[in-house]
Design an enzyme around this catalytic site. Sequence first.
Site, short mmCIF file in Angstrom:
data_model
loop_
_atom_site.label_atom_id
_atom_site.label_comp_id
_atom_site.label_asym_id
_atom_site.label_seq_id
_atom_site.Cartn_x
_atom_site.Cartn_y
_atom_site.Cartn_z
N SER A 1 -0.25 1.66 -5.12
CA SER A 1 -0.69 1.46 -6.51
C SER A 1 0.21 0.47 -7.23
O SER A 1 1.35 0.23 -6.82
CB SER A 1 -0.64 2.79 -7.26
OG SER A 1 -1.41 3.75 -6.60
N1 SAH Z 1 0.58 7.12 -3.19
C1 SAH Z 1 0.47 5.97 -2.33
C2 SAH Z 1 -0.80 5.18 -2.51
C3 SAH Z 1 -1.94 5.90 -1.98
S1 SAH Z 1 -3.46 5.05 -1.68
C4 SAH Z 1 1.66 5.03 -2.50
O1 SAH Z 1 2.53 5.27 -3.34
O2 SAH Z 1 1.73 4.07 -1.73
C5 SAH Z 1 -4.38 6.54 -1.37
C6 SAH Z 1 -4.03 7.24 -0.09
O3 SAH Z 1 -4.76 8.45 -0.04
C7 SAH Z 1 -4.43 6.46 1.17
O4 SAH Z 1 -3.29 6.31 1.95
C8 SAH Z 1 -5.47 7.36 1.85
O5 SAH Z 1 -5.42 7.30 3.25
C9 SAH Z 1 -5.05 8.72 1.32
N2 SAH Z 1 -6.07 9.78 1.35
C10 SAH Z 1 -7.39 9.68 1.05
N3 SAH Z 1 -7.99 10.89 1.17
C11 SAH Z 1 -7.01 11.77 1.55
C12 SAH Z 1 -7.01 13.16 1.82
N4 SAH Z 1 -8.11 13.94 1.76
N5 SAH Z 1 -5.84 13.75 2.18
C13 SAH Z 1 -4.70 13.02 2.26
N6 SAH Z 1 -4.65 11.68 2.02
C14 SAH Z 1 -5.79 11.07 1.66
#
Ligand code: SAH
Length: 246
Positions: free
Chosen positions: A74
């Site tokens: 993000s």
């Molecule tokens: N917080 C992260 C950015 C996340 S982007 C950072 O600081 O870099 C969103 C993430 O959510 C992605 O990596 C995606 O694979 C994950 N995601 C999506 N659905 C999910 C679920 N049900 N359980 C765990 N992770 C999930």
Amino acid sequence: MRCKARRQIPEDLRKKLQEDKKDLYEFFKRIKLVSDRVLRAFLRVPREEFVLPKYLRYAYVDEPLPLMDGATISAISMSLLLCEYAGLKEGDEVLEIGTGSGYQAALIAEIVCEKNQEGEIIECKEKKPVCTIEISERLYRYAKENLERLCYTRCIEIIHGDGTLGWPDTSRKFDAIIVTAAGDQIPPPLIKQLKVGGKLIMPLGKGFWQDLIRVTKKGEKEDDILIEKLEPVRFVYLKGVYGVEK
Ligand code: SAH
């Protein structure tokens, strides 16, 4: 793996990144984006250790950057605001859904984990206060490597799985749950794992824009919650049983 090992970054680029970081810090401080507690965490976490190497020079540009498997790290201001909206403070237990690169988890750790006199996070012997779940195996491995390399696994536990089902040890309850992907419903297991008074922050909706919401658990009953709309945001979609994509 050696703790606190850093990526090899050419000296001139490292210097540029430090200047970019300082400028961004001063900007966030001037516009009063978040509290000093969250700003201090921003100063302590090296985002250049979490972005993909090819985006190194953009580490302190306030924009989302691509990771793998369609995920993005993000924008910095959004990562800081998620901590602020959750009202994090030292001693809190926090669950993050969607570890991605591990950057958000590291920010959370800097705020909630116990530190020594030098300000370094102390190794947690029993249950770690920061728990994070990633559904993509590749990202799970990437984040784990980043967090281990920088010693954050002293107080962060990371697992591979579907975060919409909650933390596998159902006896654990959290002061805050931060979901970093957009869903079209609030996953019921997450409400169950909030402490009374605890807050869940997540992007809700499946359009191009979603609403960032804050759910406050008011009592033991699952429907005893307060929902506040915070601001329009844009996140990748939540996968899994209670996600948008299966
Ligand atoms: N917080 C992260 C950015 C996340 S982007 C950072 O600081 O870099 C969103 C993430 O959510 C992605 O990596 C995606 O694979 C994950 N995601 C999506 N659905 C999910 C679920 N049900 N359980 C765990 N992770 C999930």
